[in-house]
Design an enzyme around this catalytic site. Structure first.
Site, PDB file in Angstrom:
ATOM      1  CE  LYS A  32      -1.019   6.942   6.846  1.00 58.45           C
ATOM      2  NZ  LYS A  32      -0.615   6.013   5.814  1.00 58.45           N
ATOM      3  CG  ASP A  48       5.711   4.161   1.637  1.00 61.69           C
ATOM      4  OD1 ASP A  48       5.737   4.945   2.604  1.00 61.69           O
ATOM      5  OD2 ASP A  48       4.712   3.995   0.904  1.00 61.69           O
ATOM      6  CG  PHE A  56      -1.824   1.276   1.158  1.00 60.26           C
ATOM      7  CD1 PHE A  56      -3.001   1.268   0.433  1.00 60.26           C
ATOM      8  CD2 PHE A  56      -1.441   2.461   1.777  1.00 60.26           C
ATOM      9  CE1 PHE A  56      -3.791   2.413   0.332  1.00 60.26           C
ATOM     10  CE2 PHE A  56      -2.228   3.607   1.676  1.00 60.26           C
ATOM     11  CZ  PHE A  56      -3.397   3.575   0.957  1.00 60.26           C
TER      12      PHE A  56
HETATM   13  C1  PLP Z   1      -0.829   6.088   4.338  1.00 62.90           C
HETATM   14  C2  PLP Z   1       0.265   5.592   3.480  1.00 62.90           C
HETATM   15  C3  PLP Z   1       0.549   6.195   2.240  1.00 62.90           C
HETATM   16  C4  PLP Z   1      -0.303   7.296   1.653  1.00 62.90           C
HETATM   17  O1  PLP Z   1      -0.355   8.424   2.459  1.00 62.90           O
HETATM   18  P1  PLP Z   1      -1.534   9.518   2.191  1.00 62.90           P
HETATM   19  O2  PLP Z   1      -1.152  10.655   3.084  1.00 62.90           O
HETATM   20  O3  PLP Z   1      -2.818   8.874   2.576  1.00 62.90           O
HETATM   21  O4  PLP Z   1      -1.486   9.862   0.750  1.00 62.90           O
HETATM   22  C5  PLP Z   1       1.627   5.723   1.531  1.00 62.90           C
HETATM   23  N1  PLP Z   1       2.382   4.713   1.982  1.00 62.90           N
HETATM   24  C6  PLP Z   1       2.142   4.102   3.159  1.00 62.90           C
HETATM   25  C7  PLP Z   1       3.028   3.001   3.621  1.00 62.90           C
HETATM   26  C8  PLP Z   1       1.061   4.503   3.940  1.00 62.90           C
HETATM   27  O5  PLP Z   1       0.784   3.880   5.078  1.00 62.90           O
END
Ligand code: PLP
Length: 407
Positions: free
Chosen positions: A261, A232, A147
């Site tokens: 986040k 990520d 994700f």
């Molecule tokens: C939440 C998340 C995203 C996307 O972040 P948004 O601020 O919702 O666009 C990307 N990668 C990971 C691992 C995430 O948990």
């Protein structure tokens, strides 16, 4: 527990929230519109790592609101270099330095998906310029179950049917390999590959923690092939796993890291890519940007976030609370309330034997704890890293009580 705002609404239906309407938050606690209090074990998917309205973060935001909020990147502002230096100071020592060395660069954006898009663009351009990949052939290797956000390009390499179906045509240039299988990843690294993009721990997939030898083997494969490792850490980073980056758990240094986040302190969206200067250096004026990226208000809050993380106490607390969480999960497993769980730091994915992750979250809501299911029978626990030992114990007692009602 009322559902007024979700049942009578002009909102598009791209979410199915639990039937609770929150009106206030303080630390690990939130209050609904009937005055009922809940312990928040989702913490905004780790956007609230420091809890609701952390005093230092709220103070930084208030002070900046009275000075300067937005300039656009057409002009510099005083906090932008300070933010970049502070974030590079926190995260830079945890990254690979690249063949030519040099200090890491920071590229500020807003949402997580934008940071991932930025990393993809930088990796591709670097591949053409530094690796001589044939035009429009750059490939990025990703993991099944990933994700990385919701943009059209990012859902192009998702294997979640809900995230993908109906949204094609998709962006080419991605190759998917199983998560946790370093041999499969190594075999996918042909001469078109410019980067491997991974979550070190797959959060949305159910807090899937890879085998201990996986990320070191991925790092070695990337080094041999001359390919970038992009971590990520939007959900796993900034203290969640008991360390600043989850990658530190295995002593692995990525070339680029995406953060988001928690970087916005639960106040506003702030994201960034941090990494090798020869890679981010391929982005020159006009090639990439954002109206709001690196705005003064975002920088003020993110600087305060970096200040909170710099001493290491928050990470240590996350590790300590994580051990307490692990003990409680062991007890739940012994009692048969969960069939299995995965945990790293203060972050866990639990598989429930009865019903779904959703019904488990509904039972928890009735007991006054908020959590979120991921897929099927899995639910995720990610309390604020600042939760007190007593509140965590209370939250886990309530969770145990709720899970008992399901069996
Ligand atoms: C939440 C998340 C995203 C996307 O972040 P948004 O601020 O919702 O666009 C990307 N990668 C990971 C691992 C995430 O948990």
């Amino acid at each position: 527990m009322t559902a007024t705002t979700t049942t009578v609404s002009r909102l598009a239906r791209n979410y199915a929230p639990l039937p609770v309407t929150l009106v206030a938050g303080d630390g690990a606690w939130v209050t609904d519109d009937e005055g009922r209090r809940y312990l928040d074990l989702l913490a905004g998917y780790s956007a609230l790592n420091f809890g609701h309205r952390h005093p230092a973060l709220v103070a930084a935001a208030h002070a900046q609101l009275d000075r300067l909020t937005l300039t656009s990147r057409a002009f510099d502002h005083d906090l932008l270099p300070r933010f970049a230096d502070a974030l590079a100071g926190l995260v830079g020592p945890l990254l690979a330095s690249g063949p030519s060395g040099g200090d890491p660069l920071v590229l500020p954006m807003n949402t997580g998906a934008e940071a991932v898009e930025t990393a993809i663009k930088a990796a591709r351009k670097w591949g053409y310029e530094a690796r001589g990949v044939a035009p429009d052939r750059a490939t990025i290797v990703v993991a099944a179950g990933n994700f990385h956000g919701r943009t059209t390009t990012i859902v192009s390499f998702s294997d979640d049917a809900d995230a993908r179906t109906g949204f094609g045509p998709f962006t080419p240039g991605f190759r998917t390999v199983p998560f946790g299988d370093a041999a499969a990843l190594r075999a996918a690294l042909d001469e078109t590959v410019v980067a491997v993009l991974l979550e070190p721990v797959q959060g949305e997939h159910g807090v899937v923690v890879p085998p201990d030898d996986y990320l070191p083997a991925v790092r070695a494969a990337c080094d041999e092939a001359g390919v970038l490792l992009v971590a990520d850490e939007i959900q796993s980073g900034l203290g969640r796993t008991g360390r600043t980056l989850a990658c530190e758990t295995w002593g692995v240094r990525p070339d680029l890291v995406t953060l988001g986040k928690a970087l916005g302190g639960g106040i506003l969206p702030v994201s960034a890519v941090v990494g090798r200067c020869d890679v981010l250096g391929v982005l020159t004026p006009g090639t990439h940007g954002s109206t709001f990226g690196g705005n003064p208000l975002a920088c003020a809050v993110a600087l305060a976030v970096v200040d909170l993380l710099a001493p290491g106490d928050v990470q240590a607390a996350a590790a300590a609370r994580g051990r307490e969480l692990g003990a409680a999960l062991d007890a739940m497993a012994d009692e048969g309330l969960v069939t299995g769980y995965r945990r790293l730091g203060l972050w866990a994915g639990l598989d429930v034997p009865h019903g779904t992750g959703r019904t488990a979250c509904e039972a928890m809501l009735r007991e006054g704890v908020l959590a979120k299911d991921t897929h099927g029978r899995t639910l995720r626990l990610a309390p604020p890293l600042t939760i007190s030992p007593a509140d965590l114990a209370e939250a886990l007692t309530r969770t145990t009580t709720a899970l008992r009602t399901l069996s």
